[in-house]
Design a protein around this motif. Structure first.
Motif, PDB file in Angstrom:
ATOM      1  N   ILE A 523     -13.275  13.114 -59.228  1.00  0.00           N
ATOM      2  CA  ILE A 523     -14.137  12.779 -60.199  1.00  0.00           C
ATOM      3  C   ILE A 523     -15.687  13.242 -59.906  1.00  0.00           C
ATOM      4  O   ILE A 523     -16.533  12.971 -60.826  1.00  0.00           O
ATOM      5  N   PHE A 524     -15.637  13.662 -58.698  1.00  0.00           N
ATOM      6  CA  PHE A 524     -17.164  14.244 -58.202  1.00  0.00           C
ATOM      7  C   PHE A 524     -17.707  14.917 -59.070  1.00  0.00           C
ATOM      8  O   PHE A 524     -18.853  15.037 -59.353  1.00  0.00           O
ATOM      9  N   HIS A 525     -17.116  16.248 -59.466  1.00  0.00           N
ATOM     10  CA  HIS A 525     -17.564  16.990 -60.574  1.00  0.00           C
ATOM     11  C   HIS A 525     -17.977  16.453 -61.886  1.00  0.00           C
ATOM     12  O   HIS A 525     -18.877  16.962 -62.377  1.00  0.00           O
ATOM     13  N   SER A 526     -16.989  15.746 -62.343  1.00  0.00           N
ATOM     14  CA  SER A 526     -17.388  15.096 -63.659  1.00  0.00           C
ATOM     15  C   SER A 526     -18.713  14.190 -63.895  1.00  0.00           C
ATOM     16  O   SER A 526     -19.472  14.073 -64.682  1.00  0.00           O
ATOM     17  N   ASN A 527     -18.612  13.581 -62.531  1.00  0.00           N
ATOM     18  CA  ASN A 527     -20.020  12.674 -62.338  1.00  0.00           C
ATOM     19  C   ASN A 527     -21.314  13.740 -62.594  1.00  0.00           C
ATOM     20  O   ASN A 527     -22.395  13.455 -63.034  1.00  0.00           O
ATOM     21  N   ASN A 528     -21.259  14.622 -61.649  1.00  0.00           N
ATOM     22  CA  ASN A 528     -22.415  15.506 -61.646  1.00  0.00           C
ATOM     23  C   ASN A 528     -22.854  16.115 -63.072  1.00  0.00           C
ATOM     24  O   ASN A 528     -23.850  16.107 -63.351  1.00  0.00           O
ATOM     25  N   LEU A 529     -21.658  16.481 -63.916  1.00  0.00           N
ATOM     26  CA  LEU A 529     -21.696  16.964 -65.182  1.00  0.00           C
ATOM     27  C   LEU A 529     -22.573  15.836 -66.077  1.00  0.00           C
ATOM     28  O   LEU A 529     -23.316  16.027 -66.860  1.00  0.00           O
ATOM     29  N   LYS A 530     -22.028  14.666 -65.909  1.00  0.00           N
ATOM     30  CA  LYS A 530     -22.518  13.418 -66.698  1.00  0.00           C
ATOM     31  C   LYS A 530     -24.186  13.265 -66.556  1.00  0.00           C
ATOM     32  O   LYS A 530     -25.031  13.105 -67.358  1.00  0.00           O
ATOM     33  N   ILE A 531     -24.535  13.553 -65.003  1.00  0.00           N
ATOM     34  CA  ILE A 531     -25.862  13.080 -64.887  1.00  0.00           C
ATOM     35  C   ILE A 531     -26.707  14.270 -65.422  1.00  0.00           C
ATOM     36  O   ILE A 531     -27.870  14.072 -66.034  1.00  0.00           O
ATOM     37  N   ASP A 532     -26.047  15.339 -65.453  1.00  0.00           N
ATOM     38  CA  ASP A 532     -26.992  16.861 -65.579  1.00  0.00           C
ATOM     39  C   ASP A 532     -27.263  16.347 -67.480  1.00  0.00           C
ATOM     40  O   ASP A 532     -28.371  16.773 -67.743  1.00  0.00           O
ATOM     41  N   GLU A 533     -26.096  16.038 -68.040  1.00  0.00           N
ATOM     42  CA  GLU A 533     -26.328  15.823 -69.293  1.00  0.00           C
ATOM     43  C   GLU A 533     -27.410  14.601 -69.641  1.00  0.00           C
ATOM     44  O   GLU A 533     -28.179  15.155 -70.503  1.00  0.00           O
ATOM     45  N   LEU A 534     -27.344  13.580 -68.743  1.00  0.00           N
ATOM     46  CA  LEU A 534     -28.438  12.701 -69.167  1.00  0.00           C
ATOM     47  C   LEU A 534     -29.740  13.101 -68.822  1.00  0.00           C
ATOM     48  O   LEU A 534     -30.725  12.601 -69.654  1.00  0.00           O
ATOM     49  N   ILE A 535     -29.825  13.872 -67.922  1.00  0.00           N
ATOM     50  CA  ILE A 535     -31.370  14.479 -67.548  1.00  0.00           C
ATOM     51  C   ILE A 535     -31.739  15.256 -68.673  1.00  0.00           C
ATOM     52  O   ILE A 535     -32.618  15.393 -69.149  1.00  0.00           O
ATOM     53  N   ARG A 536     -30.920  16.188 -69.047  1.00  0.00           N
ATOM     54  CA  ARG A 536     -31.131  17.259 -70.143  1.00  0.00           C
ATOM     55  C   ARG A 536     -31.626  16.711 -71.360  1.00  0.00           C
ATOM     56  O   ARG A 536     -32.395  17.127 -72.132  1.00  0.00           O
ATOM     57  N   ASN A 537     -30.979  15.477 -71.730  1.00  0.00           N
ATOM     58  CA  ASN A 537     -31.235  14.681 -72.953  1.00  0.00           C
ATOM     59  C   ASN A 537     -32.409  13.545 -72.966  1.00  0.00           C
ATOM     60  O   ASN A 537     -32.554  13.023 -73.622  1.00  0.00           O
ATOM     61  N   ASP A 538     -33.166  13.834 -71.465  1.00  0.00           N
ATOM     62  CA  ASP A 538     -34.242  12.917 -71.423  1.00  0.00           C
ATOM     63  C   ASP A 538     -33.727  11.461 -71.602  1.00  0.00           C
ATOM     64  O   ASP A 538     -34.522  10.385 -71.943  1.00  0.00           O
ATOM     65  N   LEU A 539     -32.543  11.044 -71.169  1.00  0.00           N
ATOM     66  CA  LEU A 539     -31.832   9.567 -71.200  1.00  0.00           C
ATOM     67  C   LEU A 539     -32.324   8.811 -70.240  1.00  0.00           C
ATOM     68  O   LEU A 539     -32.175   7.620 -70.246  1.00  0.00           O
ATOM     69  N   ILE A 540     -32.222   9.531 -69.034  1.00  0.00           N
ATOM     70  CA  ILE A 540     -32.696   8.719 -67.922  1.00  0.00           C
ATOM     71  C   ILE A 540     -33.667   9.452 -67.070  1.00  0.00           C
ATOM     72  O   ILE A 540     -34.014  10.818 -67.238  1.00  0.00           O
ATOM     73  N   THR A 541     -34.590   8.715 -66.271  1.00  0.00           N
ATOM     74  CA  THR A 541     -35.680   9.336 -65.428  1.00  0.00           C
ATOM     75  C   THR A 541     -34.979  10.307 -64.345  1.00  0.00           C
ATOM     76  O   THR A 541     -33.808   9.859 -63.703  1.00  0.00           O
ATOM     77  N   VAL A 542     -35.880  10.896 -63.594  1.00  0.00           N
ATOM     78  CA  VAL A 542     -35.420  11.730 -62.477  1.00  0.00           C
ATOM     79  C   VAL A 542     -35.051  10.617 -61.277  1.00  0.00           C
ATOM     80  O   VAL A 542     -34.002  10.807 -60.498  1.00  0.00           O
ATOM     81  N   ASP A 543     -35.819   9.592 -60.998  1.00  0.00           N
ATOM     82  CA  ASP A 543     -35.473   8.540 -60.140  1.00  0.00           C
ATOM     83  C   ASP A 543     -34.184   7.975 -60.292  1.00  0.00           C
ATOM     84  O   ASP A 543     -33.375   7.722 -59.391  1.00  0.00           O
ATOM     85  N   MET A 544     -33.887   7.637 -61.633  1.00  0.00           N
ATOM     86  CA  MET A 544     -32.503   7.205 -62.050  1.00  0.00           C
ATOM     87  C   MET A 544     -31.432   8.203 -61.455  1.00  0.00           C
ATOM     88  O   MET A 544     -30.338   7.855 -61.087  1.00  0.00           O
ATOM     89  N   ALA A 545     -31.863   9.496 -61.909  1.00  0.00           N
ATOM     90  CA  ALA A 545     -30.627  10.448 -61.680  1.00  0.00           C
ATOM     91  C   ALA A 545     -30.193  10.429 -60.101  1.00  0.00           C
ATOM     92  O   ALA A 545     -29.283  10.746 -59.767  1.00  0.00           O
ATOM     93  N   SER A 546     -31.516  10.563 -59.204  1.00  0.00           N
ATOM     94  CA  SER A 546     -31.360  10.405 -58.114  1.00  0.00           C
ATOM     95  C   SER A 546     -30.532   9.307 -57.348  1.00  0.00           C
ATOM     96  O   SER A 546     -29.622   9.590 -56.501  1.00  0.00           O
ATOM     97  N   SER A 547     -30.747   8.114 -58.039  1.00  0.00           N
ATOM     98  CA  SER A 547     -29.978   6.930 -57.446  1.00  0.00           C
ATOM     99  C   SER A 547     -28.427   7.271 -58.036  1.00  0.00           C
ATOM    100  O   SER A 547     -27.875   7.004 -57.012  1.00  0.00           O
ATOM    101  N   LEU A 548     -28.289   7.602 -58.983  1.00  0.00           N
ATOM    102  CA  LEU A 548     -27.107   7.902 -59.592  1.00  0.00           C
ATOM    103  C   LEU A 548     -26.174   9.099 -58.600  1.00  0.00           C
ATOM    104  O   LEU A 548     -24.976   8.792 -58.215  1.00  0.00           O
ATOM    105  N   PHE A 549     -27.012  10.155 -58.206  1.00  0.00           N
ATOM    106  CA  PHE A 549     -26.132  10.954 -57.549  1.00  0.00           C
ATOM    107  C   PHE A 549     -25.640  10.394 -56.349  1.00  0.00           C
ATOM    108  O   PHE A 549     -24.580  10.490 -55.930  1.00  0.00           O
ATOM    109  N   ASN A 550     -26.571   9.521 -55.417  1.00  0.00           N
ATOM    110  CA  ASN A 550     -26.461   8.999 -54.154  1.00  0.00           C
ATOM    111  C   ASN A 550     -25.341   7.910 -54.283  1.00  0.00           C
ATOM    112  O   ASN A 550     -24.293   7.884 -53.732  1.00  0.00           O
TER     113      ASN A 550
END
Length: 581
Positions: A523-550
């Protein structure tokens, strides 16, 4: 009377040589065949017949009913044997101990072992210089065997000569002509001697020598043998003092079984002895009532037939005996302990590899299913009862929106850290002091790995918990949804583990765990794609994205460790060792 203090010291010394020989022989045999004996004891007690056969086999081989009963008490203490199984083994041990009497009677009285005993010591001593451990133990066995008969010869020589000490015979005659009272008196003497000497074999040797020397008649020697059967139970009862209620029940069962045998034998005492006399004559010996030299053979016959008859009679009453013992020593609820204290680890369980491994496994399971399960679920704001329920996972997540006050670090310190340290220390001590097979050492390594992974799980969930608390009721529905997905995955794993360890047919749940572990890796790859999509669409902040990655990394690692621990503790053994060492 001319039997003075020096002669008494000689008698004590002769007894010491006999006991030392018995101990060396028994210890060597335990080292030679101990692991196999314990393996047989652990596995071959599923029914009464197998239990009796196991007790007989072990005692016949190691030549010590005390060693067998101590083993049984230790196994019962660790929960490896039930009370009913323990009683069966003890019955068999009582029959096995009769081999010692025949050994002494045939080789000690019928064959002159003294001429070859000293050469045997020299022969056995030569083996102790060899490198192979088994050959060294064989040498110790030969030395012990020889010392046993050297001691027996010394005992015969140290016993006072009645012809030169008629006062002694006169003294004894006062107590040999009291009818049934004499029987009870010598039964008590046999019991006390065995308790003091701590060896029924040594008391048996003394009894046989006393009869051969003409000190006591056949019926009083038989009474002493009955006393020895009672006295030999003291060893197990002393060992059980520091054990739990299961160990105490097993020791009391041994005492009750032997007391019941003595009771019915006292009722049939004289007819039974006449039958033994007839059997001795039938087998080619003389009557023990006529010739004192024939008494050792008759006593050995009495000892053997009595124990076989007692076992055959009482084997049908094993369950009633067990119920009686359970009433005398009821199941005692352990005093409440904080979870940071070991619940099962005891010094007594470090006596054998099997009991040490069983104890460590119980302690590890208890830590996992209580402390770790509780901390992980509460850290993710989920009730344990909901995880164990049939409630759909989505509903479990939906209803778990009220924030718990969970300090994972504090819970680790108060509920896990100390007991984790004790488990690792106990396992290391077991590896140091016990002689382990490769398989047993691997099991201990697996238990250490399982506990290490539990600590890693708490580290991952500690990092995860902070962000779950932060985003659980966030106004940003996208970040809330992602953390609910994380919680959803963990609930699935915890629920499957709960079913895996509680359901009898757990292969289905094991396969589900294998699949969940595979998904965690993929699931690692699909998770990264999901976070990239949320960032591109400005649906989450950079801090939120960093938390999600970790936290995606944390939850994947945590899930893998949870499944590994479940497999190590509840699945097939040695399944994960190679990949983790």
């Amino acid at each position: 009377m001319q039997y003075e203090f020096y002669e008494i010291l000689q008698l004590i010394g002769a007894l010491g040589v006999f006991l030392f020989g018995m101990k060396v022989m028994s210890d060597a045999l335990l080292l030679l065949a101990g692991s196999k004996m314990r393996s047989i004891l652990e596995r071959m007690t599923s029914n009464r017949v197998l239990g009796i056969g196991t007790g007989f086999l072990i005692t016949s081989v190691i030549q010590s009913s005390s060693a067998t009963t101590l083993m049984v008490v230790s196994f019962a203490n660790a929960g490896l044997l039930t009370l009913v199984e323990s009683i069966g083994v003890i019955m068999g041990a009582n029959i096995g101990t009769t081999i010692t009497a025949w050994l002494i009677t045939i080789l000690g009285f019928k064959v002159s072992m003294s001429t070859i005993a000293l050469p045997l010591v020299g022969f056995g001593f030569g083996f102790t210089f060899l490198k192979k451990e088994k050959l060294k133990n064989l040498g110790s066995f030969i030395i012990g065997f020889a010392l046993l008969f050297i001691g027996l010869q010394f005992l015969k020589e140290a016993m006072p000569d009645i012809k030169n000490n008629p006062e002694l015979l006169a003294f004894l005659s006062r107590y040999t002509d009291l009818g049934y009272l004499s029987i009870l008196l010598f039964l008590l003497i046999g019991t006390v001697l065995t308790v003091v000497i701590q060896s029924s074999s040594a008391t048996m040797a003394l009894t046989l020598i006393m009869t051969a020397q003409g000190w006591i008649p056949f019926e009083l020697a038989a009474a002493m043998v009955l006393g020895e059967n009672v006295g030999t139970t003291i060893t197990a009862n002393l060992a059980a003092i520091i054990g739990n209620y299961k160990a105490k029940q097993t020791a009391r069962a041994h005492l009750i079984f032997n007391l019941m045998g003595v009771f019915w034998m006292l009722i049939l005492f004289y007819p039974f002895l006449k039958m033994i006399s007839w059997l001795a004559i039938y087998l080619g010996s003389e009557s023990p009532y006529v010739n004192a030299a024939a008494i050792p053979v008759a006593i050995s016959l009495f000892h053997t037939i009595f124990n076989i008859a007692n076992t055959f009679l009482l084997v049908w009453f094993v369950k009633p005996i067990a119920k009686l013992v359970e009433r005398i020593i009821p199941e005692r609820l352990e005093k409440y302990k904080q979870i940071d204290e070991p619940k099962f680890l005891t010094e007594n369980s470090l006596k054998y590899p099997e009991t040490a491994i069983s104890t460590l496994r119980k302690e590890s399971k208890y830590l996992f299913k209580n402390a770790v399960f509780e901390i992980v679920s509460h850290a993710l704001n989920i009730h344990r009862t909901d995880i164990k329920s049939d409630l759909k996972v989505k509903k479990v997540i939906k209803k778990s929106n009220i924030l718990f006050e969970t300090n994972v670090r504090e819970l680790y310190i108060t509920k896990v850290k100390n007991i984790y340290g004790k488990i690792i220390s106990y396992a290391t001590k077991a590896q140091t002091v016990l002689k382990l097979t490769e398989a047993q050492n691997n099991q201990l390594l697996e238990l250490k790995i399982a506990n290490r992974k539990m600590v890693e799980i708490l580290r991952y969930v500690g990092e995860l918990s902070r962000n779950v608390g932060l985003y659980l009721n966030s106004d940003n529905k996208h970040i809330k949804k992602e953390y609910d997905k994380i919680r959803n995955r963990v609930v699935k794993v915890l629920r499957t583990i709960h079913l895996f360890r509680t359901e009898k047919d757990n292969e289905v749940y094991h396969n589900k765990l294998v699949q969940l572990k595979k998904e965690a890796r993929e699931i690692f790859h699909s998770n990264n794609l999901k976070i990239d999509e949320l960032i591109r669409n400005d649906l989450i902040t950079v801090d939120m994205a960093s938390s999600l990655f970790n936290d995606y990394d944390n939850v994947n690692d945590m899930i893998e460790n949870l499944i590994d621990v479940a497999d190590l503790l509840y699945g097939k053994q040695d399944s994960l060792l190679e990949s983790d060492v």
